[in-house]
Each structure stands twice: as structure tokens, then as C-alpha cells.
Design a protein around this motif. Structure first.
Motif, PDB file in Angstrom:
ATOM      1  N   GLU A  44       0.886  -1.224  -0.486  1.00 34.50           N
ATOM      2  CA  GLU A  44       0.149  -0.265   0.101  1.00 34.50           C
ATOM      3  C   GLU A  44       1.080   1.422   0.175  1.00 34.50           C
ATOM      4  OE1 GLU A  44      -4.352   1.101   2.030  1.00 34.50           O
ATOM      5  OE2 GLU A  44      -2.567   0.239   3.423  1.00 34.50           O
ATOM      6  N   VAL A  45       2.022   1.118   0.873  1.00 37.39           N
ATOM      7  CA  VAL A  45       2.617   2.781   0.617  1.00 37.39           C
ATOM      8  C   VAL A  45       3.210   2.854  -0.561  1.00 37.39           C
ATOM      9  CG1 VAL A  45       5.252   3.448   1.382  1.00 37.39           C
ATOM     10  CG2 VAL A  45       3.758   2.928   3.397  1.00 37.39           C
ATOM     11  N   HIS A  46       3.778   1.952  -1.023  1.00 36.97           N
ATOM     12  CA  HIS A  46       4.509   1.777  -2.955  1.00 36.97           C
ATOM     13  C   HIS A  46       2.819   1.772  -3.821  1.00 36.97           C
ATOM     14  CE1 HIS A  46       8.109   0.850  -2.159  1.00 36.97           C
ATOM     15  NE2 HIS A  46       7.484  -0.089  -1.548  1.00 36.97           N
ATOM     16  N   GLY A  47       1.894   2.468  -3.052  1.00 30.03           N
ATOM     17  CA  GLY A  47       0.614   2.596  -4.390  1.00 30.03           C
ATOM     18  C   GLY A  47       0.155   1.779  -4.586  1.00 30.03           C
ATOM     19  N   ALA A  48       0.018  -0.138  -4.225  1.00 27.32           N
ATOM     20  CA  ALA A  48      -1.238  -0.615  -4.666  1.00 27.32           C
ATOM     21  C   ALA A  48      -2.017  -0.971  -4.108  1.00 27.32           C
ATOM     22  CB  ALA A  48       0.328  -2.364  -4.317  1.00 27.32           C
ATOM     23  N   PRO A  49      -3.011  -0.800  -4.457  1.00 32.12           N
ATOM     24  CA  PRO A  49      -4.505  -0.702  -3.232  1.00 32.12           C
ATOM     25  C   PRO A  49      -4.666  -2.130  -3.203  1.00 32.12           C
ATOM     26  CG  PRO A  49      -4.873  -2.068  -6.243  1.00 32.12           C
ATOM     27  CD  PRO A  49      -3.334  -1.170  -5.843  1.00 32.12           C
ATOM     28  N   VAL A  50      -5.040  -2.324  -1.818  1.00 31.65           N
ATOM     29  CA  VAL A  50      -4.902  -3.432  -0.643  1.00 31.65           C
ATOM     30  C   VAL A  50      -5.678  -3.743  -0.050  1.00 31.65           C
ATOM     31  CG1 VAL A  50      -4.036  -4.831   1.209  1.00 31.65           C
ATOM     32  CG2 VAL A  50      -2.822  -3.221  -1.042  1.00 31.65           C
ATOM     33  N   GLU A  51      -6.621  -4.324  -0.596  1.00 33.83           N
ATOM     34  CA  GLU A  51      -8.146  -5.030   1.088  1.00 33.83           C
ATOM     35  C   GLU A  51      -7.554  -5.061   2.639  1.00 33.83           C
ATOM     36  OE1 GLU A  51     -11.314  -7.061  -0.411  1.00 33.83           O
ATOM     37  OE2 GLU A  51     -11.223  -6.482  -2.811  1.00 33.83           O
ATOM     38  N   HIS A  52      -8.003  -5.037   2.643  1.00 35.10           N
ATOM     39  CA  HIS A  52      -7.640  -4.734   4.768  1.00 35.10           C
ATOM     40  C   HIS A  52      -8.481  -6.238   5.377  1.00 35.10           C
ATOM     41  CE1 HIS A  52      -4.209  -1.917   4.183  1.00 35.10           C
ATOM     42  NE2 HIS A  52      -5.569  -1.500   3.894  1.00 35.10           N
ATOM     43  N   ALA A  53      -8.227  -7.258   5.539  1.00 36.43           N
ATOM     44  CA  ALA A  53      -9.066  -7.949   7.110  1.00 36.43           C
ATOM     45  C   ALA A  53      -8.236  -7.493   8.132  1.00 36.43           C
ATOM     46  CB  ALA A  53      -8.487  -9.117   6.288  1.00 36.43           C
ATOM     47  N   PRO A  54     -10.184  -7.000   8.941  1.00 31.26           N
ATOM     48  CA  PRO A  54     -10.141  -6.697  10.045  1.00 31.26           C
ATOM     49  C   PRO A  54      -9.255  -7.175  10.469  1.00 31.26           C
ATOM     50  CG  PRO A  54     -12.127  -6.589   8.900  1.00 31.26           C
ATOM     51  CD  PRO A  54     -11.498  -7.241   7.741  1.00 31.26           C
ATOM     52  N   GLY A  55      -8.648  -6.831  12.092  1.00 31.53           N
ATOM     53  CA  GLY A  55      -8.415  -7.208  13.271  1.00 31.53           C
ATOM     54  C   GLY A  55      -7.126  -8.475  13.022  1.00 31.53           C
ATOM     55  N   VAL A  56      -6.690  -8.469  11.749  1.00 31.17           N
ATOM     56  CA  VAL A  56      -5.988  -9.499  11.682  1.00 31.17           C
ATOM     57  C   VAL A  56      -5.089  -9.002  11.912  1.00 31.17           C
ATOM     58  CG1 VAL A  56      -4.007 -10.510  10.030  1.00 31.17           C
ATOM     59  CG2 VAL A  56      -6.674 -10.036   9.327  1.00 31.17           C
ATOM     60  N   ALA A  57      -4.105  -7.968  12.589  1.00 25.37           N
ATOM     61  CA  ALA A  57      -2.512  -7.686  12.414  1.00 25.37           C
ATOM     62  C   ALA A  57      -3.173  -5.736  13.834  1.00 25.37           C
ATOM     63  CB  ALA A  57      -1.699  -6.656  11.518  1.00 25.37           C
ATOM     64  N   PRO A  58      -2.436  -5.370  15.032  1.00 21.84           N
ATOM     65  CA  PRO A  58      -2.450  -4.802  15.912  1.00 21.84           C
ATOM     66  C   PRO A  58      -2.251  -3.858  14.688  1.00 21.84           C
ATOM     67  CG  PRO A  58      -1.469  -6.609  16.927  1.00 21.84           C
ATOM     68  CD  PRO A  58      -1.490  -6.543  15.169  1.00 21.84           C
ATOM     69  N   GLU A  59      -2.659  -2.346  15.118  1.00 22.18           N
ATOM     70  CA  GLU A  59      -2.488  -1.128  14.663  1.00 22.18           C
ATOM     71  C   GLU A  59      -0.686  -0.778  14.306  1.00 22.18           C
ATOM     72  OE1 GLU A  59      -2.264   1.731  12.155  1.00 22.18           O
ATOM     73  OE2 GLU A  59      -3.869   0.040  12.555  1.00 22.18           O
ATOM     74  N   ALA A  60      -0.300  -1.166  15.231  1.00 24.31           N
ATOM     75  CA  ALA A  60       1.077  -0.772  15.851  1.00 24.31           C
ATOM     76  C   ALA A  60       2.190  -1.839  14.807  1.00 24.31           C
ATOM     77  CB  ALA A  60       1.535  -1.196  17.369  1.00 24.31           C
ATOM     78  N   VAL A  61       1.930  -2.777  14.768  1.00 17.89           N
ATOM     79  CA  VAL A  61       2.502  -4.027  13.333  1.00 17.89           C
ATOM     80  C   VAL A  61       2.718  -3.009  12.524  1.00 17.89           C
ATOM     81  CG1 VAL A  61       2.612  -6.002  13.291  1.00 17.89           C
ATOM     82  CG2 VAL A  61       2.564  -5.662  15.148  1.00 17.89           C
ATOM     83  N   LEU A  62       1.320  -2.742  12.243  1.00 17.27           N
ATOM     84  CA  LEU A  62       1.701  -1.958  10.775  1.00 17.27           C
ATOM     85  C   LEU A  62       1.895  -1.183  10.387  1.00 17.27           C
ATOM     86  CD1 LEU A  62      -2.660  -3.062   9.878  1.00 17.27           C
ATOM     87  CD2 LEU A  62      -0.443  -4.264   9.223  1.00 17.27           C
ATOM     88  N   ALA A  63       1.948  -0.066  11.312  1.00 18.43           N
ATOM     89  CA  ALA A  63       2.366   1.295  11.623  1.00 18.43           C
ATOM     90  C   ALA A  63       3.795   1.232  10.941  1.00 18.43           C
ATOM     91  CB  ALA A  63       1.817   1.831  12.860  1.00 18.43           C
ATOM     92  N   PHE A  64       4.337   0.082  11.729  1.00 16.47           N
ATOM     93  CA  PHE A  64       5.793  -0.079  12.394  1.00 16.47           C
ATOM     94  C   PHE A  64       6.260  -0.530  10.590  1.00 16.47           C
ATOM     95  CE2 PHE A  64       9.784  -3.356  12.296  1.00 16.47           C
ATOM     96  CZ  PHE A  64       9.936  -1.971  13.569  1.00 16.47           C
ATOM     97  N   ALA A  65       5.030  -1.345  10.409  1.00 14.68           N
ATOM     98  CA  ALA A  65       5.846  -2.385   8.334  1.00 14.68           C
ATOM     99  C   ALA A  65       5.412  -0.924   7.520  1.00 14.68           C
ATOM    100  CB  ALA A  65       4.071  -2.841   8.436  1.00 14.68           C
ATOM    101  N   ARG A  66       4.792   0.596   7.479  1.00 15.00           N
ATOM    102  CA  ARG A  66       5.119   1.078   6.213  1.00 15.00           C
ATOM    103  C   ARG A  66       5.806   1.477   7.323  1.00 15.00           C
ATOM    104  NH1 ARG A  66      -0.483   1.358   8.839  1.00 15.00           N
ATOM    105  NH2 ARG A  66      -2.307   0.581   7.810  1.00 15.00           N
ATOM    106  N   ARG A  67       6.364   2.237   7.744  1.00 15.46           N
ATOM    107  CA  ARG A  67       7.627   3.062   8.113  1.00 15.46           C
ATOM    108  C   ARG A  67       8.553   2.305   7.838  1.00 15.46           C
ATOM    109  NH1 ARG A  67       7.287   6.570  12.997  1.00 15.46           N
ATOM    110  NH2 ARG A  67       8.909   7.899  11.049  1.00 15.46           N
ATOM    111  N   MET A  68       8.784   1.192   7.525  1.00 17.63           N
ATOM    112  CA  MET A  68       9.761   0.536   6.965  1.00 17.63           C
ATOM    113  C   MET A  68      10.620   0.607   6.031  1.00 17.63           C
ATOM    114  SD  MET A  68      11.744  -2.123   9.564  1.00 17.63           S
ATOM    115  CE  MET A  68      12.404  -2.474   8.887  1.00 17.63           C
ATOM    116  N   VAL A  69       9.510   1.283   4.900  1.00 17.12           N
ATOM    117  CA  VAL A  69       9.779   1.144   3.979  1.00 17.12           C
ATOM    118  C   VAL A  69      10.392   2.630   3.377  1.00 17.12           C
ATOM    119  CG1 VAL A  69       8.449   1.957   1.761  1.00 17.12           C
ATOM    120  CG2 VAL A  69       7.350   0.586   3.324  1.00 17.12           C
ATOM    121  N   PHE A  70       9.711   3.978   4.303  1.00 16.06           N
ATOM    122  CA  PHE A  70      10.265   5.470   3.865  1.00 16.06           C
ATOM    123  C   PHE A  70      10.904   5.927   4.843  1.00 16.06           C
ATOM    124  CE2 PHE A  70       7.940   4.266  -0.183  1.00 16.06           C
ATOM    125  CZ  PHE A  70       8.944   4.743  -0.941  1.00 16.06           C
ATOM    126  N   GLU A  71      10.441   5.579   6.324  1.00 11.11           N
ATOM    127  CA  GLU A  71      11.015   5.829   7.308  1.00 11.11           C
ATOM    128  C   GLU A  71      11.710   5.431   8.426  1.00 11.11           C
ATOM    129  OE1 GLU A  71       8.135   9.163   7.746  1.00 11.11           O
ATOM    130  OE2 GLU A  71       7.220   7.200   7.818  1.00 11.11           O
TER     131      GLU A  71
END
Length: 119
Positions: A44-71
Motif C-alpha cells: 500500500e505504501v508503494h501505491g498498490a490497492p490493498v483490501e484489509h482484513a479487519p483485526g488481523v494485525a494490531p495497528e502498531a504492527v502495521l504502522a511499523f511495517a509502513r514506516r519501514m519502507v521510507f522512514e
């Protein structure tokens, strides 16, 4: 599982096997649902459309993953601690590897690394 990095390494089967084993070990440490959520967050950070399955991952985990890309250098000790409290220290390491490799796969796909490797 394949992908553009494995495809680009087709000319070096030993290296491809080692890469796959490393990637698979990190994936096994997180489990398939969490891996897919992390891979989706990175894509998603790279611009791909992604459907999210609710509740699969804690938000802290997904936020960390998103920041790994450019930050990745801006991730704070507090953010890492939040992930470690969710996944444990080994999970934090596995998450870092899974996110980094997902980022590499997205970038390899964007530049057609397999095509460049075979040229």
C-alpha cells in the motif's frame, strides 16, 4: 512462494534457495495471516490497492511495517517497544525482516528486476 527477487535469482539456484529459506523462516515466525497483512501494508505504501482484513494485525504492527519502507531510521524506541509488546522481541525482528523483504519485492517488481537480470 515466488516473486521478482526469486525470479531474478533464477540464474543462481543456490542463492535463490538461500534467499527463499531466509524469507520463509521470517514468514514462519510471524504466521501467514500476519505476513499477508504486513505485505499488504508495505504494498500500500508503494501505491498498490490493498483490501484489509479487519483485526488481523494490531495497528502498531502495521504502522511499523509502513514506516519501514521510507522512514526506517525514524522509527522510535517507543514504536519498536509497542511492537515488541505485541509480538515479543523475536517477533519484532521477524516483522522487520518481513517488512524489509516485502519492500524489496515491491521495488524489484517496479523496476522489473527479473527482466533486468535476464537481459
Amino acid at each position: 512462494m515466488s516473486g521478482p527477487v526469486i525470479e531474478a535469482l533464477a540464474g543462481s539456484p543456490d542463492l535463490a534457495a538461500r534467499y527463499a529459506a531466509f524469507r520463509d523462516a521470517a514468514h514462519d515466525a510471524l504466521g501467514p495471516e500476519l505476513v499477508e497483512a504486513v505485505r499488504g501494508a508495505v504494498a500500500e505504501v508503494h501505491g498498490a490497492p490493498v483490501e484489509h482484513a479487519p483485526g488481523v494485525a494490531p495497528e502498531a504492527v502495521l504502522a511499523f511495517a509502513r514506516r519501514m519502507v521510507f522512514e526506517h531510521t525514524a522509527i522510535t524506541d517507543e514504536e519498536a517497544a509497542a511492537v515488541a509488546s505485541e509480538l515479543g522481541e523475536p517477533g519484532l525482528v521477524a516483522l522487520s525482516v518481513v517488512a524489509a523483504l516485502a519492500d524489496a519485492e515491491c521495488r524489484a517488481r517496479a523496476i522489473d528486476l527479473p527482466g533486468l537480470a535476464s537481459a
